[in-house]
Design an enzyme around this catalytic site. Sequence first.
Site, short mmCIF file in Angstrom:
data_model
loop_
_atom_site.label_atom_id
_atom_site.label_comp_id
_atom_site.label_asym_id
_atom_site.label_seq_id
_atom_site.Cartn_x
_atom_site.Cartn_y
_atom_site.Cartn_z
N PHE A 111 0.84 -1.21 0.00
CA PHE A 111 0.00 0.00 0.00
C PHE A 111 0.87 1.25 0.00
O PHE A 111 1.79 1.38 0.81
CB PHE A 111 -0.91 0.00 1.23
CG PHE A 111 -1.75 1.24 1.36
CD1 PHE A 111 -2.75 1.52 0.44
CD2 PHE A 111 -1.52 2.15 2.39
CE1 PHE A 111 -3.52 2.67 0.56
CE2 PHE A 111 -2.29 3.30 2.52
CZ PHE A 111 -3.29 3.56 1.58
N GLN A 112 0.58 2.17 -0.91
CA GLN A 112 1.31 3.43 -1.08
C GLN A 112 2.80 3.20 -1.34
O GLN A 112 3.64 3.94 -0.83
CB GLN A 112 1.08 4.37 0.11
CG GLN A 112 -0.36 4.92 0.16
CD GLN A 112 -0.53 6.11 1.07
OE1 GLN A 112 0.18 6.27 2.05
NE2 GLN A 112 -1.50 6.96 0.75
N MET A 147 -0.16 31.80 -24.72
CA MET A 147 0.95 31.46 -25.60
C MET A 147 0.57 30.35 -26.57
O MET A 147 0.98 30.35 -27.74
CB MET A 147 2.18 31.05 -24.78
CG MET A 147 3.46 30.91 -25.61
SD MET A 147 3.91 32.43 -26.47
CE MET A 147 4.91 33.24 -25.21
#
Length: 575
Positions: free
Chosen positions: A117-118, A479
């Site tokens: 996890f993570q 731009m």
Amino acid sequence: MFDTSKPLNGAEIFLESLRREGVDLIFGYPGGAVLGIYEKLYDCDFLTHILVRHEQGATHMAEGYAKATGKAGVVLVTSGPGATNTVTGIADAYMDSIPMVVFTGQVPSKLIGNDAFQEADIVGITRPITKHNFLVRDVNDLAPTIKKAFYIAQSGRPGPVLVDMPKDMLAATTMFNYPESVDIRGYKPTYNGHSQQIKKAAQVLRKAKRPLLYVGGGVISSGAHRELRMLAKEAGLPVTMTLHGLGAFPMTDSQSLGMLGMHGTFWANMATDHCDVLVSLGARFDDRVTGKVETFSAQSYKIHVDIDPSAIDKNVVVDLPIVGDLKMVLAELLTELTESPIKTDYSEWWAQLNEWRNNCPLDYEKQDGRLRAQFVLERISAKTNGEAVVVTDVGQHQMWTTQFYQFNNPRSHITSGGLGTMGFSVPAAIGAAFAIKDRPVVSISGDGGFQMNMQELITAAHHNLPVKFIIINNSFLGMVRQWQDLFYKEKFSFTNLGPSNPDFVKVAEAFNCVGMSTDNPAEVDSLLDRAMAINDKPVLVEFKVVKEEMVFPMVPSGGSVKDMMVRPLDPNHLL
């Protein structure tokens, strides 16, 4: 802070190491993998932690802080998405040679590679965009690794360094042992330039008829602006600057030609094209400067001074390379030129430069009563007397700022040059404001870039930072629209923001900032005066400007000076 006569855990070692490095400010966001550090931060008395609203904001704040001070900006985030959210800021710092140290949490060592996890392989992800990165696998290596990280980030050509710290490393204990010095095999920056090469550079300059100094950000990062001014003034040399070199030499000085390159001044680009000796100081010959490399300053003998040997001959082959720190090289060059001064009369060269300057000045429509960005930027320059720290985003307003704001001091212009990161200005200005207390900090964004990180207004408001957030609102991605106008048959595909732009004044008020707005040129001064007088909270000022305005001069991408546009042309002539 900690009793180092007893074993410390990794979190304590982390904080004590930062204290030894003199770090007193850190930008971060907590998460599971770094909660051990955040527990210790709760009682930390030497370090101020700035809670951002997004990890990308933390990295840009660290960049702003670093560019305003010259010291490394420091970031602390958790693993997985916390780490990957820093990638844009790390890449931005890498491209612009900004010293920064990013600390990321990591899943426990035994889970690395298990899709925990993570979990994200942030070391692998950032390898191409960091000067160096580390994964700490032994708590005994943590303090020496932090020492190396700060040394690498701030020595030689500066850049970002990442240190990945598994959660179990922060919990493990060992005796604290912080090295006094660093010795890294294969990493020995060269500071002293080769004396014979410097003597040769002096000889070449003495014989030059049309010399030109081409100044990059390296002059500012090395602190060589005083030596640059001495060289330019004593020898009477014209000076042109890159985007990152602005402020290294006063733009109000008659010897300044302003910025060169794609949206540089007409006379700076003509000077680059016609000079016979081009002295590049801490610049890297990037494509926005050179355009078509084969035709770039084709007549000149090129001298290139840079601390990074890999920058030599990378984009343009030069005649005389000098690897070294600019401050030291310029000091030695000045000694050479003092012993045997330049005696060439440059009056003919200056007459030509001034003719180009007078024949094609920077200008814009002033008589139709409509508000234009150039006018706003001229007034900001006048109101701040050129003494503000100006942080720009990316786009048309960025280029107009280089043309119409008079930068006279180093570390006054902060922008995203190499990566061109929209969303940079708001957090970078906040980072600069934490460092700069005696000068106004002005963030200038377009309406598009502002919305990319406007959540960080909350961070500015929380700390009562008196940053002036200027929005140049033309209701377009300006731009991109310009390129669509000139090169893509006026097909304005997905660049019109107007119908969905928020009410920026209400946004400011929702974030506890002061908000103002106008589209009337006659009100510009009064709004700027009101904004500058507010010193206890952020101010947002929206200027609604003409949407179809374009930035000129312009050298089309991949073009040469002969392709330079100083007024709108039929795009079919350019394809």
